[in-house]
Structure formats: structure tokens, C-alpha cells
Scaffold this active site. Sequence first.
Site, mmCIF file in Angstrom:
data_model
loop_
_atom_site.group_PDB
_atom_site.id
_atom_site.type_symbol
_atom_site.label_atom_id
_atom_site.label_comp_id
_atom_site.label_asym_id
_atom_site.label_seq_id
_atom_site.Cartn_x
_atom_site.Cartn_y
_atom_site.Cartn_z
ATOM 1 N N LYS A 21 36.776 50.559 47.404
ATOM 2 C CA LYS A 21 36.931 50.445 48.863
ATOM 3 C C LYS A 21 38.377 50.116 49.236
ATOM 4 C CE LYS A 21 34.501 47.169 51.187
ATOM 5 N NZ LYS A 21 35.271 46.353 52.150
ATOM 6 N N SER A 22 38.960 49.147 48.555
ATOM 7 C CA SER A 22 40.337 48.753 48.891
ATOM 8 C C SER A 22 41.291 49.935 48.739
ATOM 9 C CB SER A 22 40.794 47.622 47.970
ATOM 10 O OG SER A 22 40.054 46.462 48.219
ATOM 11 N N ARG A 26 43.554 52.248 51.590
ATOM 12 C CA ARG A 26 45.005 52.349 51.437
ATOM 13 C C ARG A 26 45.470 53.790 51.295
ATOM 14 N NH1 ARG A 26 43.346 47.366 50.204
ATOM 15 N NH2 ARG A 26 44.794 45.608 50.088
ATOM 16 N N GLY A 94 37.141 44.469 57.853
ATOM 17 C CA GLY A 94 38.274 43.548 57.915
ATOM 18 C C GLY A 94 39.541 44.157 57.331
ATOM 19 N N SER A 166 45.570 35.976 50.228
ATOM 20 C CA SER A 166 44.859 37.086 50.865
ATOM 21 C C SER A 166 45.621 38.386 50.703
ATOM 22 C CB SER A 166 44.663 36.798 52.354
ATOM 23 O OG SER A 166 44.333 37.994 53.034
ATOM 24 N N ASP A 314 35.194 38.962 46.040
ATOM 25 C CA ASP A 314 34.060 39.714 46.603
ATOM 26 C C ASP A 314 32.845 39.723 45.672
ATOM 27 O OD1 ASP A 314 35.500 40.267 48.865
ATOM 28 O OD2 ASP A 314 36.133 42.260 48.213
ATOM 29 N N ARG A 345 29.632 33.364 53.427
ATOM 30 C CA ARG A 345 28.913 33.684 52.189
ATOM 31 C C ARG A 345 28.450 32.453 51.418
ATOM 32 N NH1 ARG A 345 32.258 39.198 50.566
ATOM 33 N NH2 ARG A 345 31.018 40.523 51.962
ATOM 34 N N ARG A 386 27.177 42.517 50.827
ATOM 35 C CA ARG A 386 27.202 41.944 49.476
ATOM 36 C C ARG A 386 26.090 40.910 49.265
ATOM 37 N NH1 ARG A 386 31.388 44.733 47.591
ATOM 38 N NH2 ARG A 386 33.271 44.866 48.863
HETATM 39 C C1 S3P Z 1 40.596 43.182 50.484
HETATM 40 C C2 S3P Z 1 40.973 41.881 50.291
HETATM 41 C C3 S3P Z 1 40.029 40.763 50.259
HETATM 42 C C4 S3P Z 1 38.605 41.232 50.058
HETATM 43 C C5 S3P Z 1 38.265 42.403 50.931
HETATM 44 C C6 S3P Z 1 39.178 43.569 50.639
HETATM 45 C C7 S3P Z 1 41.625 44.230 50.507
HETATM 46 O O1 S3P Z 1 40.093 40.069 51.492
HETATM 47 O O2 S3P Z 1 37.705 40.190 50.289
HETATM 48 O O3 S3P Z 1 36.922 42.809 50.720
HETATM 49 O O4 S3P Z 1 41.282 45.427 50.389
HETATM 50 O O5 S3P Z 1 42.807 43.899 50.645
HETATM 51 P P1 S3P Z 1 41.167 38.882 51.756
HETATM 52 O O6 S3P Z 1 42.516 39.460 51.743
HETATM 53 O O7 S3P Z 1 40.788 38.339 53.107
HETATM 54 O O8 S3P Z 1 40.940 37.890 50.652
#
Ligand code: S3P
Length: 433
Positions: A21-22, A26, A94, A166, A314, A345, A386
Site C-alpha cells: 500500500k505504501s 508513492r 491517511g 512517522s 501496522d 487500535r 486491520r
Molecule cells: C505509512 C506510514 C505509517 C503507517 C501507514 C502507512 C506510510 O503511518 O501506519 O499505514 O505509507 O507512510 P505513520 O507515518 O503515521 O506512522
Amino acid sequence: MHFYLEPGGKLVGSIRVPGDKSMSHRVIMLGAIAEGKTDVSGFLEGEDALSTLGAFRNMGVMISEPESGRLSIEGVGLRGLQAPTGIMDVGNSGTSIRLMAGLLAGQTFSSVLTGDQSLLRRPMARVITPLSQMGAVISSREGCPPLEISGGRKLRGVHYELPVASAQVKSSVLLAGLFAEGFTSVVEPAPTRDHTERMLTGFGYAVEVESGSIGLEGGGTLQGTRVDIPADISSAAFFMVGASIAEGSDLVLEHVGINPTRDGVIRILKAMGADIESSNERDVGGEPVADLRIRSAPLRGIDIPVEEVPLAIDELPAILIAAACAEGVTVLRGAEELRVKESDRIASMAEGLTQLGISNTVHADGITVIGGDIGGGVIATHHDHRIAMSFAMAALRASDRIKVSDCAHVATSFPGFAELAARVGLRLDVADT
Ligand code: S3P
């Protein structure tokens, strides 16, 4: 949509879970602002990544319809995005809103980002603060979305020390840095996922990484490229836990991304006694990938090392299901960030574990779980993907049926979870009533 689970079973077979996903977020963002075409395979066709894809189409970027994880992006260059038509709704995501806030802060046009009920409660001051220091003007509703990002602001590079570990904040500042004058650098209090840095490098953009500090010079060029996205270790984690706790399991997870800033789950489960074997380790486009074989094993409770928390952030809900099945006590501390995810969570896991008869104590920054016998019951997911998938795996060790309520959000990160899990042995049915 609810999950209905019969107790027992084991996980056997060989599967590839959907793309990371990340990285999927990107690749859309970087491909959009690159020069030329980017070809992608392994893209996650989940709602969150599709929200990002939709937002960039809305800003004039041609992106082909994803087909079995393949798509192409016609990059418009660093200055080529167009003003969106209307408010951009990124749903539950997010990552979309925080990274895009950085990317949009230095545009000539204004934009508004919003999302669903869960996203509207999530903290955005963590990105607004550094972006404002760079010269961005962003208004919010008491630190939460919607975010109104003013166009035409000149950004300047800053040196920013992250108050929380983060990757979203780090990435937001670095993406703004692409549009800023001068050098932008970010210092992390602890390592977090480094996909932004790696992918920027893959797009030919120079990134300086030195002992916890990551920096780049604004105004450069990204070159369209080929990106092969591995399977998401966060999605694989549910199956690692399921196969570990269900006696007789023998499961292979293929082509999993094992980036060292993401693989805390493997180290934590191994410390608990899990039998996880990694093979065929290889580099795929700058990201380490492996096949993982998991066989069931007796687990024991541990104190989860605090330094592993950001590297398994996560996966902690799934790890807590392993803790419930372990002999003895598992202690998780230093994980206050879990309180501001898609749900709180710590609270969601404590509530569900209690429901299934597992003793636990909640702390401000974590939870202590005493391993025991898992019963049946009804689990509230608080609309958190999750939480839903973690408790689905708990059924493998339950003595009675489990209903996991409101699982529609599973599609944000793991479309096809129910079918895939049932295929390897989870006794799972999906129904609307
Ligand atoms: C993510 C970073 C994490 C993670 C989120 C995806 C990312 O969040 O929990 O599911 O893709 O950069 P945080 O940066 O708030 O820790």
C-alpha cells in the site's frame, strides 16, 4: 458486510497477497510529477491507493486503468499538475492526505483534501506544522481534515526534527521539499519506512541519507521509470500470525517486501517462537523481497522491543492475536501512535480480546496481553481494516464461532482478503446480515 468464522482449521498452501500500500501511493505521486512514462506492476487495487490515483487524475494526470496490478502513468513533470476540479476526497487514507498535503503545498493552485468519518478525526497538525515552517498556508478544522491548501506560496527548505516517528510526516515534508527553494532535511527520532527515499532514488532524484537525517534539494527532475511493487508485508502479517497459531499449518507467502524498515513483524514473531523461513531473497527495483514459509509453532509471550514498534506499526494488531495464543505475558509499550490510526487500535484490540475471553491491561502507550484460551463472540472493528483481519485469524484458535462486524473497510488495503483466506483454510463466510 460481516465476517462469520467457524472455529479451528489450519492454513496450508502458497499465496501472494496484494501489492504494498505504501509503495502504491508513492508510485502514483512520483510517477505523476516525473518526466515521461512510468510503468507499474504489483499495484494495490485497494480503495486507499485508488483514492490517490483518482486525485491525481483529477489534477490532469493520465493514468491507465489498473489491470491485475499493472498500470502506466504519463508524468506531467514537477510543475505540470493542474488545479483539481472540486474537493478531493481520499476516503479512509491517511497516507494520501498527509503526503498529498506536502506535495500540494508548493503548487500554484489551491486545493482541498477531505475524507471519510475516520479520516476526519485524524491529526493533521503533525504535517501542517512543518509545512507552515516551509511557507505553506494550510487551514484545517481544529487540526483535522478537511485541509485547505493555499496555492501560489513560495516554499523554502527547512531542517525539521520529527517529534514522532512517522513516515507519513517525513514523506510529506520531503515531497514539499521537491517544490521548495534550497535544501530540505528531516531527522527521525527512530527509523521509519523509507519507501519515499528509495523510490525517489529510483526515479533518479538525489536523496542524501545520513545517520537518521534525510534530505534533498528542491527543483530537480524525476525521470519516469519501471516500478515492480512487492506483496505488502502488512497484509502478509495476518497470514504469518494465522499460520503460526493454527496447528498443522504450512503456508508460503510469495514475493513479500521485506524492507528492513518494515520487517519488525518477522523479528517479533520469531522472538515469540514462530517458525518463519525466508528464501529466494532478491532485490526488486531497490526493495528487498523474499518468499516466506510459515509453519505452526508454540508461541511464548515477550516484551516487544520498543525500537521494533515503528518497524511493525501496522502489524501490531495481528501480533496481539499471536500474543493471545502465546504461553505467558506479552507487553507492548511505546505504541501510543496506535491510538491515532484508522481507529484507536489499543482500545479496539483490548475490547475485542476481552470479548474473546483474553485478559489484558490497557496502558496509555500500549497493552499487556495474557495468553489464554480464545472463545467465541462478536467483534466490533470500529470500521478499521486491520482490526477486522486480525480477529478473523483469531478464529483459527477459537473454541466457538466469531462474528467480525462491519468489515467493508478491509477493501481499503486488502481486496479479496476473505476469498484468499478461505482458499488456504480459514473457515470464513461473508454476509451482509
Ligand atoms: C505509512 C506510514 C505509517 C503507517 C501507514 C502507512 C506510510 O503511518 O501506519 O499505514 O505509507 O507512510 P505513520 O507515518 O503515521 O506512522
